[in-house]
Design a protein around this motif. Sequence first.
Motif, PDB file in Angstrom:
ATOM      1  N   ALA A 168      37.020  18.283 169.768  1.00  0.00           N
ATOM      2  CA  ALA A 168      35.599  17.983 169.724  1.00  0.00           C
ATOM      3  C   ALA A 168      35.242  17.345 168.388  1.00  0.00           C
ATOM      4  CB  ALA A 168      34.783  19.257 169.926  1.00  0.00           C
ATOM      5  N   THR A 169      34.283  16.431 168.389  1.00  0.00           N
ATOM      6  CA  THR A 169      33.833  15.795 167.150  1.00  0.00           C
ATOM      7  C   THR A 169      32.583  16.478 166.591  1.00  0.00           C
ATOM      8  OG1 THR A 169      32.627  14.163 168.465  1.00  0.00           O
ATOM      9  CG2 THR A 169      34.825  13.564 167.705  1.00  0.00           C
ATOM     10  N   THR A 170      31.856  17.187 167.421  1.00  0.00           N
ATOM     11  CA  THR A 170      30.731  18.021 166.983  1.00  0.00           C
ATOM     12  C   THR A 170      30.862  19.376 167.651  1.00  0.00           C
ATOM     13  OG1 THR A 170      29.248  16.111 166.769  1.00  0.00           O
ATOM     14  CG2 THR A 170      28.221  18.286 166.884  1.00  0.00           C
ATOM     15  N   GLY A 171      30.973  20.432 166.855  1.00  0.00           N
ATOM     16  CA  GLY A 171      31.179  21.761 167.406  1.00  0.00           C
ATOM     17  C   GLY A 171      32.653  22.096 167.556  1.00  0.00           C
ATOM     18  N   LEU A 172      32.906  23.209 168.205  1.00  0.00           N
ATOM     19  CA  LEU A 172      34.268  23.711 168.393  1.00  0.00           C
ATOM     20  C   LEU A 172      34.510  24.030 169.858  1.00  0.00           C
ATOM     21  CD1 LEU A 172      34.316  26.282 165.434  1.00  0.00           C
ATOM     22  CD2 LEU A 172      35.283  23.980 165.420  1.00  0.00           C
ATOM     23  N   ASN A 173      35.782  24.007 170.253  1.00  0.00           N
ATOM     24  CA  ASN A 173      36.136  24.441 171.597  1.00  0.00           C
ATOM     25  C   ASN A 173      37.413  25.274 171.548  1.00  0.00           C
ATOM     26  OD1 ASN A 173      38.038  22.394 171.143  1.00  0.00           O
ATOM     27  ND2 ASN A 173      36.916  20.921 172.378  1.00  0.00           N
ATOM     28  N   TYR A 174      37.723  25.891 172.677  1.00  0.00           N
ATOM     29  CA  TYR A 174      38.905  26.739 172.778  1.00  0.00           C
ATOM     30  C   TYR A 174      39.924  26.068 173.692  1.00  0.00           C
ATOM     31  CZ  TYR A 174      35.670  30.212 170.897  1.00  0.00           C
ATOM     32  OH  TYR A 174      34.752  30.868 170.125  1.00  0.00           O
ATOM     33  N   ASN A 175      41.191  26.364 173.490  1.00  0.00           N
ATOM     34  CA  ASN A 175      42.238  25.724 174.285  1.00  0.00           C
ATOM     35  C   ASN A 175      42.360  26.305 175.688  1.00  0.00           C
ATOM     36  OD1 ASN A 175      42.836  24.091 172.130  1.00  0.00           O
ATOM     37  ND2 ASN A 175      44.555  25.312 171.416  1.00  0.00           N
ATOM     38  N   ASP A 176      41.834  27.517 175.891  1.00  0.00           N
ATOM     39  CA  ASP A 176      41.908  28.137 177.217  1.00  0.00           C
ATOM     40  C   ASP A 176      40.640  27.841 178.004  1.00  0.00           C
ATOM     41  OD1 ASP A 176      40.135  29.728 175.804  1.00  0.00           O
ATOM     42  OD2 ASP A 176      41.544  31.381 175.569  1.00  0.00           O
ATOM     43  N   TYR A 177      40.543  28.394 179.220  1.00  0.00           N
ATOM     44  CA  TYR A 177      39.365  28.174 180.039  1.00  0.00           C
ATOM     45  C   TYR A 177      39.128  29.391 180.928  1.00  0.00           C
ATOM     46  CZ  TYR A 177      42.598  27.039 183.902  1.00  0.00           C
ATOM     47  OH  TYR A 177      43.588  27.085 184.848  1.00  0.00           O
ATOM     48  N   TRP A 178      37.904  29.470 181.455  1.00  0.00           N
ATOM     49  CA  TRP A 178      37.539  30.560 182.352  1.00  0.00           C
ATOM     50  C   TRP A 178      37.689  30.107 183.800  1.00  0.00           C
ATOM     51  CZ3 TRP A 178      36.812  35.253 180.379  1.00  0.00           C
ATOM     52  CH2 TRP A 178      36.415  35.368 179.036  1.00  0.00           C
ATOM     53  N   ALA A 179      38.134  31.016 184.664  1.00  0.00           N
ATOM     54  CA  ALA A 179      38.218  30.746 186.101  1.00  0.00           C
ATOM     55  C   ALA A 179      37.617  31.933 186.845  1.00  0.00           C
ATOM     56  CB  ALA A 179      39.663  30.528 186.531  1.00  0.00           C
ATOM     57  N   GLN A 180      36.785  31.636 187.826  1.00  0.00           N
ATOM     58  CA  GLN A 180      36.120  32.673 188.606  1.00  0.00           C
ATOM     59  C   GLN A 180      36.525  32.527 190.067  1.00  0.00           C
ATOM     60  OE1 GLN A 180      31.868  32.267 189.424  1.00  0.00           O
ATOM     61  NE2 GLN A 180      31.541  34.388 188.793  1.00  0.00           N
ATOM     62  N   ASN A 181      36.978  33.649 190.668  1.00  0.00           N
ATOM     63  CA  ASN A 181      37.360  33.582 192.070  1.00  0.00           C
ATOM     64  C   ASN A 181      36.148  33.797 192.977  1.00  0.00           C
ATOM     65  OD1 ASN A 181      36.882  36.377 192.088  1.00  0.00           O
ATOM     66  ND2 ASN A 181      39.049  36.844 191.703  1.00  0.00           N
ATOM     67  N   ALA A 182      36.390  33.805 194.288  1.00  0.00           N
ATOM     68  CA  ALA A 182      35.299  33.908 195.252  1.00  0.00           C
ATOM     69  C   ALA A 182      34.544  35.225 195.149  1.00  0.00           C
ATOM     70  CB  ALA A 182      35.844  33.723 196.670  1.00  0.00           C
ATOM     71  N   SER A 183      35.192  36.272 194.630  1.00  0.00           N
ATOM     72  CA  SER A 183      34.530  37.576 194.498  1.00  0.00           C
ATOM     73  C   SER A 183      33.658  37.659 193.251  1.00  0.00           C
ATOM     74  CB  SER A 183      35.574  38.703 194.479  1.00  0.00           C
ATOM     75  OG  SER A 183      36.362  38.623 193.306  1.00  0.00           O
ATOM     76  N   GLY A 184      33.736  36.623 192.395  1.00  0.00           N
ATOM     77  CA  GLY A 184      32.895  36.594 191.200  1.00  0.00           C
ATOM     78  C   GLY A 184      33.553  37.109 189.943  1.00  0.00           C
ATOM     79  N   SER A 185      34.829  37.455 189.994  1.00  0.00           N
ATOM     80  CA  SER A 185      35.533  37.968 188.822  1.00  0.00           C
ATOM     81  C   SER A 185      36.014  36.815 187.943  1.00  0.00           C
ATOM     82  CB  SER A 185      36.741  38.817 189.251  1.00  0.00           C
ATOM     83  OG  SER A 185      36.322  39.932 190.007  1.00  0.00           O
ATOM     84  N   TRP A 186      35.823  36.966 186.612  1.00  0.00           N
ATOM     85  CA  TRP A 186      36.250  35.948 185.666  1.00  0.00           C
ATOM     86  C   TRP A 186      37.598  36.320 185.054  1.00  0.00           C
ATOM     87  CZ3 TRP A 186      33.894  31.358 185.115  1.00  0.00           C
ATOM     88  CH2 TRP A 186      32.551  31.232 185.477  1.00  0.00           C
ATOM     89  N   ALA A 187      38.431  35.322 184.849  1.00  0.00           N
ATOM     90  CA  ALA A 187      39.712  35.515 184.162  1.00  0.00           C
ATOM     91  C   ALA A 187      39.868  34.414 183.127  1.00  0.00           C
ATOM     92  CB  ALA A 187      40.867  35.485 185.151  1.00  0.00           C
TER      93      ALA A 187
END
Length: 239
Positions: A168-187
């Motif tokens: 990113a050129t402004t701000g910061l980001n992380y190398n990983d990401y969030w994924a949510q399944n059909a039941s609504g759980s985040w990993a």
Amino acid sequence: MKIFAQKIIAAGVGVLLLTGVPVYGSILYNNSTWDTYSSLNFSNGITVGNQVVMGSGYTSAVLTDFSFEIYSSLAAFNSPNVNMQVFLYANNGALTNGYAMPGTLLYNSGVFALPTPQSFSGGQNVGTLDFNLATTPVFLPSNNFTLAVVVNGMFTGDSVGMEIFNPATTGLNYNDYWAQNASGSWALMTNSAGPIDFGSRFTGTGVPEPSTLGLSVVGASLLIGSFWLRRRQNQSRQG
């Protein structure tokens, strides 16, 4: 002398207020410069999210516009009903691996039909989706949040993904990401091929944190004001 001390204290507080005033029309976060020429492809019904941290020391902001890039090599989808939904979440949910999951929903685009990038003006594999919130701005309560996207309705052979940029050129980001399944759980997910950072850009009114200089001036002003008041009181007693 007392009036002089009060003026010093007031001036110090004024500096503090000036260091925390909103900055209008600011780029809050920008990761649309360095294209990695890769993408994270969607699967039907799986929401993927990119957590970002706003730049310039902003503690909160009012968002008026954001955009991100999508990629597909297809000239058209096989399915006539490919659709997308976009969300913004505050990261104030339960902890997973020491990080707060997406929690409070800040924005919901609603479901909309998704064109292929090649159907955009210019006919390129990459296209930009823009969300103008000028009439309905979104309050971002902290300096970090998650942009999350879900696609549904794809047939076999259909493919579309989030275009990946880094860094990113402004701000910061992380190398990983969030994924949510059909039941609504985040990993929290990682990709061995490299960072997963969406090619996105956010603009609005940011509120910066008080600067170190501003806090120092306030502290010095309070100390000087207190010194003069104490000295004046002592002189009054001696007199």
